[in-house]
Design a protein around this motif. Structure first.
Motif, PDB file in Angstrom:
ATOM      1  N   GLY A  38     -10.892   8.693  -7.931  1.00 43.53           N
ATOM      2  CA  GLY A  38     -11.418   7.466  -7.368  1.00 43.53           C
ATOM      3  C   GLY A  38     -11.622   7.548  -5.867  1.00 43.53           C
ATOM      4  N   LEU A  39     -12.064   6.427  -5.309  1.00 42.79           N
ATOM      5  CA  LEU A  39     -12.406   6.382  -3.895  1.00 42.79           C
ATOM      6  C   LEU A  39     -11.210   6.668  -2.996  1.00 42.79           C
ATOM      7  N   ILE A  40     -10.065   6.048  -3.289  1.00 38.78           N
ATOM      8  CA  ILE A  40      -8.901   6.198  -2.407  1.00 38.78           C
ATOM      9  C   ILE A  40      -8.419   7.639  -2.395  1.00 38.78           C
ATOM     10  N   ASN A  41      -8.248   8.228  -3.564  1.00 37.45           N
ATOM     11  CA  ASN A  41      -7.797   9.620  -3.613  1.00 37.45           C
ATOM     12  C   ASN A  41      -8.817  10.558  -2.974  1.00 37.45           C
ATOM     13  N   SER A  42     -10.090  10.269  -3.151  1.00 35.68           N
ATOM     14  CA  SER A  42     -11.115  11.123  -2.543  1.00 35.68           C
ATOM     15  C   SER A  42     -11.054  11.049  -1.029  1.00 35.68           C
ATOM     16  N   TRP A  43     -10.890   9.842  -0.485  1.00 35.48           N
ATOM     17  CA  TRP A  43     -10.795   9.684   0.962  1.00 35.48           C
ATOM     18  C   TRP A  43      -9.554  10.355   1.522  1.00 35.48           C
ATOM     19  N   LEU A  44      -8.425  10.176   0.847  1.00 30.99           N
ATOM     20  CA  LEU A  44      -7.182  10.780   1.331  1.00 30.99           C
ATOM     21  C   LEU A  44      -7.257  12.310   1.291  1.00 30.99           C
ATOM     22  N   LEU A  45      -7.878  12.850   0.257  1.00 33.45           N
ATOM     23  CA  LEU A  45      -8.040  14.305   0.161  1.00 33.45           C
ATOM     24  C   LEU A  45      -8.991  14.819   1.241  1.00 33.45           C
ATOM     25  N   ASP A  46     -10.066  14.097   1.484  1.00 32.79           N
ATOM     26  CA  ASP A  46     -11.037  14.523   2.506  1.00 32.79           C
ATOM     27  C   ASP A  46     -10.419  14.480   3.896  1.00 32.79           C
ATOM     28  N   LEU A  47      -9.525  13.504   4.126  1.00 35.04           N
ATOM     29  CA  LEU A  47      -8.873  13.400   5.433  1.00 35.04           C
ATOM     30  C   LEU A  47      -7.696  14.356   5.584  1.00 35.04           C
ATOM     31  N   GLY A  48      -7.334  15.031   4.511  1.00 36.25           N
ATOM     32  CA  GLY A  48      -6.225  15.970   4.558  1.00 36.25           C
ATOM     33  C   GLY A  48      -4.865  15.319   4.568  1.00 36.25           C
ATOM     34  N   LEU A  49      -4.780  14.031   4.205  1.00 30.00           N
ATOM     35  CA  LEU A  49      -3.500  13.323   4.211  1.00 30.00           C
ATOM     36  C   LEU A  49      -2.665  13.649   2.978  1.00 30.00           C
ATOM     37  N   ILE A  50      -3.306  14.075   1.918  1.00 32.37           N
ATOM     38  CA  ILE A  50      -2.587  14.476   0.708  1.00 32.37           C
ATOM     39  C   ILE A  50      -3.183  15.789   0.216  1.00 32.37           C
ATOM     40  N   SER A  51      -2.375  16.556  -0.532  1.00 35.00           N
ATOM     41  CA  SER A  51      -2.848  17.842  -1.054  1.00 35.00           C
ATOM     42  C   SER A  51      -3.299  17.751  -2.497  1.00 35.00           C
ATOM     43  N   GLU A  52      -2.894  16.696  -3.199  1.00 38.34           N
ATOM     44  CA  GLU A  52      -3.315  16.485  -4.581  1.00 38.34           C
ATOM     45  C   GLU A  52      -3.405  14.985  -4.835  1.00 38.34           C
ATOM     46  N   PRO A  53      -4.186  14.560  -5.811  1.00 29.12           N
ATOM     47  CA  PRO A  53      -4.375  13.123  -6.060  1.00 29.12           C
ATOM     48  C   PRO A  53      -3.060  12.416  -6.379  1.00 29.12           C
ATOM     49  N   LEU A  54      -2.988  11.153  -5.984  1.00 28.75           N
ATOM     50  CA  LEU A  54      -1.815  10.328  -6.257  1.00 28.75           C
ATOM     51  C   LEU A  54      -1.956   9.700  -7.642  1.00 28.75           C
ATOM     52  N   ASP A  55      -1.036  10.046  -8.533  1.00 24.38           N
ATOM     53  CA  ASP A  55      -1.119   9.547  -9.911  1.00 24.38           C
ATOM     54  C   ASP A  55      -0.642   8.105 -10.037  1.00 24.38           C
ATOM     55  N   TRP A  56       0.229   7.658  -9.133  1.00 25.19           N
ATOM     56  CA  TRP A  56       0.818   6.328  -9.287  1.00 25.19           C
ATOM     57  C   TRP A  56      -0.129   5.197  -8.873  1.00 25.19           C
ATOM     58  N   LEU A  57      -1.284   5.543  -8.330  1.00 23.91           N
ATOM     59  CA  LEU A  57      -2.232   4.490  -7.944  1.00 23.91           C
ATOM     60  C   LEU A  57      -2.803   3.772  -9.165  1.00 23.91           C
ATOM     61  N   LEU A  58      -2.950   4.485 -10.265  1.00 23.72           N
ATOM     62  CA  LEU A  58      -3.537   3.903 -11.473  1.00 23.72           C
ATOM     63  C   LEU A  58      -2.552   4.035 -12.629  1.00 23.72           C
ATOM     64  N   PHE A  59      -2.686   3.136 -13.607  1.00 25.77           N
ATOM     65  CA  PHE A  59      -1.798   3.079 -14.768  1.00 25.77           C
ATOM     66  C   PHE A  59      -0.345   2.920 -14.322  1.00 25.77           C
ATOM     67  N   SER A  60      -0.123   1.909 -13.495  1.00 27.15           N
ATOM     68  CA  SER A  60       1.201   1.625 -12.958  1.00 27.15           C
ATOM     69  C   SER A  60       1.290   0.140 -12.637  1.00 27.15           C
ATOM     70  N   ASN A  61       2.508  -0.304 -12.319  1.00 23.51           N
ATOM     71  CA  ASN A  61       2.694  -1.695 -11.908  1.00 23.51           C
ATOM     72  C   ASN A  61       1.937  -1.989 -10.618  1.00 23.51           C
ATOM     73  N   PHE A  62       1.813  -0.986  -9.756  1.00 22.25           N
ATOM     74  CA  PHE A  62       1.042  -1.154  -8.527  1.00 22.25           C
ATOM     75  C   PHE A  62      -0.403  -1.523  -8.851  1.00 22.25           C
ATOM     76  N   ALA A  63      -1.016  -0.793  -9.771  1.00 24.83           N
ATOM     77  CA  ALA A  63      -2.405  -1.068 -10.141  1.00 24.83           C
ATOM     78  C   ALA A  63      -2.541  -2.445 -10.777  1.00 24.83           C
ATOM     79  N   VAL A  64      -1.561  -2.831 -11.597  1.00 28.20           N
ATOM     80  CA  VAL A  64      -1.585  -4.156 -12.219  1.00 28.20           C
ATOM     81  C   VAL A  64      -1.540  -5.244 -11.154  1.00 28.20           C
ATOM     82  N   MET A  65      -0.670  -5.075 -10.148  1.00 29.52           N
ATOM     83  CA  MET A  65      -0.573  -6.067  -9.079  1.00 29.52           C
ATOM     84  C   MET A  65      -1.875  -6.162  -8.293  1.00 29.52           C
ATOM     85  N   VAL A  66      -2.493  -5.017  -8.035  1.00 28.77           N
ATOM     86  CA  VAL A  66      -3.777  -5.024  -7.322  1.00 28.77           C
ATOM     87  C   VAL A  66      -4.815  -5.808  -8.121  1.00 28.77           C
TER      88      VAL A  66
END
Length: 286
Positions: free
Chosen positions: A129-157
């Motif tokens: 998705g957009l967030i993981n793509s941006w974070l990867l392009d900026l070099g802030l993370i080395s692999e996608p964050l799995d907890w962004l989707l299919f989690s209580n966080f995603a439900v709250m969003v």
């Protein structure tokens, strides 16, 4: 006396309509929750029993009910934290034309299907998705964050994005009751913005705060789309377990779960009105 009788006559059709369409189905649900399921006829029979209420404690249903109410309350709080500053800006800062545009902007998402709105967050929060793509392009993370989707966080969003307008509009209504003289007097006495906010504006807008929270709480407690689309296969809410029970035609249990939730929500309304004075929101403007 004539005016009173005339007013009652004019209000009677609307009152009867609300009573018939609103309260009568709820009363039927409450009565049927004490009936017994008849496997021979695949329907319920009027044998008074508490069996359906006893079954609520099975298969972790109480945990789902309490968890759903907790998620709904958290969604209400988060909507208030986001919506209150937005309502302040719209009412006290923005010009009238800009305020109209901003209020209209909050309703734009409702022009499309709620399924599309929920699914769009999967394109934002997913591994690609957009967030993981941006974070990867900026070099802030080395692999996608799995907890962004299919989690209580995603439900709250998803819940906050879906029901945020239902907080903002009651807040705007309550802020119209804040007399400019009160704010001017607070500033004349040397109070800054934060002190005026916490000692003048927030106390005077408590009915709107509770009304907005209540709207989100009730709708989020009965939601299922955001949970199913963003919470994953293991996520569940009250409406989902009711659907599961209805699929196996255990109607008394479904009615019992609904009755328990209705009683809990009704109690929340009464307690909140007692504390926050919800009825003041509907009083006439001076």
């Amino acid at each position: 006396m004539f005016l009173i009788r005339r007013g009652l006559a004019l209000a009677s059709p609307g009152f009867l309509l609300v009573l018939t369409l609103g309260f009568l189905p709820l009363a039927i649900i409450l009565v049927w929750s004490f009936w017994t399921w008849d496997p021979a006829t695949y329907w319920i029979r009027p044998d008074f029993s508490f069996d359906a209420y006893a079954q609520i404690g099975e298969a972790g249903r109480w945990h789902v009910i309490l968890s759903s109410l907790g998620k709904a309350a958290l969604a209400g709080v988060l909507c208030l934290l986001v919506g209150y500053p937005a309502a302040l800006a719209i009412h006290f800062v923005a010009s009238r034309p800009l305020a109209f545009v901003l209020m209209g902007a909050f309703t734009v998402p409702f022009f499309t299907s709620y399924l599309i709105r929920a699914f769009s967050w999967r394109l934002v929060l997913g591994r690609n998705g957009l967030i993981n793509s941006w974070l990867l392009d900026l070099g802030l993370i080395s692999e996608p964050l799995d907890w962004l989707l299919f989690s209580n966080f995603a439900v709250m969003v998803g819940l906050v994005a879906s029901y945020l307008p239902f907080v903002i509009f009651p807040l705007l209504l309550s802020m119209r009751r804040v007399e400019p003289n009160f704010i001017a007097a607070s500033q004349d006495l040397g109070a800054g913005f934060l002190r005026t906010l916490f000692t003048v504006i927030i106390p005077l807008t408590k009915p709107g705060i509770f009304a907005g929270f209540l709207f989100v709480f009730v709708m989020a407690a009965g939601s299922s789309t955001e949970v199913q689309m963003l919470g994953g296969a293991g996520a569940s809410m009250i409406s989902i377990i009711i659907n599961d029970v209805m699929r196996v035609v255990n109607f008394p249990l479904a009615f019992a779960i609904s009755a328990v939730v209705l009683v809990l929500l009704f109690a929340a309304v009464l307690i909140g009105n007692r504390i926050f004075g919800l009825t003041k929101l509907f009083e006439d403007f001076k």
